[in-house]
Structure formats: structure tokens, C-alpha cells
Enzyme design. Sequence first.
Site, PDB file in Angstrom:
ATOM      1  N   CYS A  75       0.431  -1.052  -0.080  1.00  0.00           N
ATOM      2  CA  CYS A  75      -0.208  -0.343  -0.107  1.00  0.00           C
ATOM      3  C   CYS A  75       0.920   1.232  -0.083  1.00  0.00           C
ATOM      4  CB  CYS A  75      -0.665   0.019   1.138  1.00  0.00           C
ATOM      5  SG  CYS A  75      -1.669  -1.686   1.743  1.00  0.00           S
ATOM      6  N   ASP A  76       0.044   2.246  -0.655  1.00  0.00           N
ATOM      7  CA  ASP A  76       1.080   3.875  -0.639  1.00  0.00           C
ATOM      8  C   ASP A  76      -0.033   4.851  -0.415  1.00  0.00           C
ATOM      9  OD1 ASP A  76       3.320   4.764  -0.538  1.00  0.00           O
ATOM     10  OD2 ASP A  76       2.305   6.342  -1.828  1.00  0.00           O
ATOM     11  N   SER A  77       0.397   5.890   0.240  1.00  0.00           N
ATOM     12  CA  SER A  77      -0.870   6.333   0.135  1.00  0.00           C
ATOM     13  C   SER A  77      -0.528   8.475  -0.206  1.00  0.00           C
ATOM     14  CB  SER A  77      -1.096   6.839   1.419  1.00  0.00           C
ATOM     15  OG  SER A  77      -2.730   5.372   1.430  1.00  0.00           O
TER      16      SER A  77
END
Length: 206
Positions: A75-77
Site C-alpha cells: 500500500c501507499d498513500s
Amino acid sequence: MRFVLASQSPARLGVLRAAGIEPSVVVSGVDEDAVAATLTDPTPGELVTALAAAKAEAVLATVAGTHADAVIVGCDSMLSIDGEMLGKPGTPEVARKRWLQQAGRTGDLLTGHAVLRLENGEPTRRATGSHTTHVRFAGMSPDEIEAYIATGEPLNVAGAFTLDGFGGWFVEGIDGDPSSVIGISLPLTRRLLAEVGVSVIDLWAA
């Protein structure tokens, strides 16, 4: 089958546990700036998705050595505001600058996910995607900004805010998926799992 989260984020872990999954955590240690530097003029969605995929791939060898049958989720935000993609501020000075920029305004929180399926210790299928949620930030007084920075919370989270912690006081509303803002989109993850042939209900903890 093991669900492996390629992230050290306690917020992502908490979302998964509350939703019935007890994942194994394997931290990727990916240099996000180095990955971003290899991309040529990516869209915001392409950027967070590429970073998520890099994290999932980075732990592949480790996971394959311990789990023959698994799904790895990376995941990356990042927060997009004024055309700039903002990750973790890292320092109080940068966090202060971010909040002076975003208080009283709306930004786009982009979350990229990558799911990698392992069967018999080998990667067989991959799926990636991203989700955008509009976040409406409250106007903040200088004292509120300083007090929030002093908690330390905004230093190590994308966009210098959280929805499920101190930062929740300063988010007026969102248009989109709340779990995505916290760090891992449950609807997007469910769809990506289905793309690699895994039903989320089969992963729920007994």
C-alpha cells in the site's frame, strides 16, 4: 493461505484486524523516493500504485521462503493538493508548512494497492489499483496547528493527518472510502483479491 501486509503502518494493521483478518506483517523497507525517480511523469494514481507494487515485490522472496500459499498486499498513500503529491512530512517544519497550506481547503487522498498471489511458493498473479477520496480540512488556528504537530502524529503519515487519531478533529468530511484514508481501502483490496482468485471471506479469522 496467509495474508501478508507489506507495511509497518499500525493504522493499516488495525483496519484489517477490525475487518476480520489477522495478517502477517513483513516491512518492505522500500526507498520511495528512489522508486518515484524511476517513473516518467506519472499521474497521481500511477505514482501511488507503483510505490505499492514496489513494496509488495520487495518482500516476495522473504514471504516465499516461509509461506507457500499467500497473498501479499502493498500500500501507499499520498495527499494531492495544488497539484503537488505530499507524502510523510518527517519533520515539524514540513508538517507546519503542509497544514498552513491545506487548512480550510480540500485535498485528494490517493491510496495505491498491489496484491501479489503466491502458489506453491511462486508468484502466479498480480493486481493493482488506486482509490481517490476527497478530504475537506477544517480551518485551524495557529495554536491548533502547533498543538497537533506537538503530538507527533502528523510527522509520519501521508498528508500530515489521520482520520482515526488526533487529526480527526480537523477533518470536516470526506467524499469516498474512509478505510482508504486510514491507509488501506477494504473495497479496493477486496476487488484486487478477487482479480487474483481469492475471496476475502476465505481470509476472515475464525
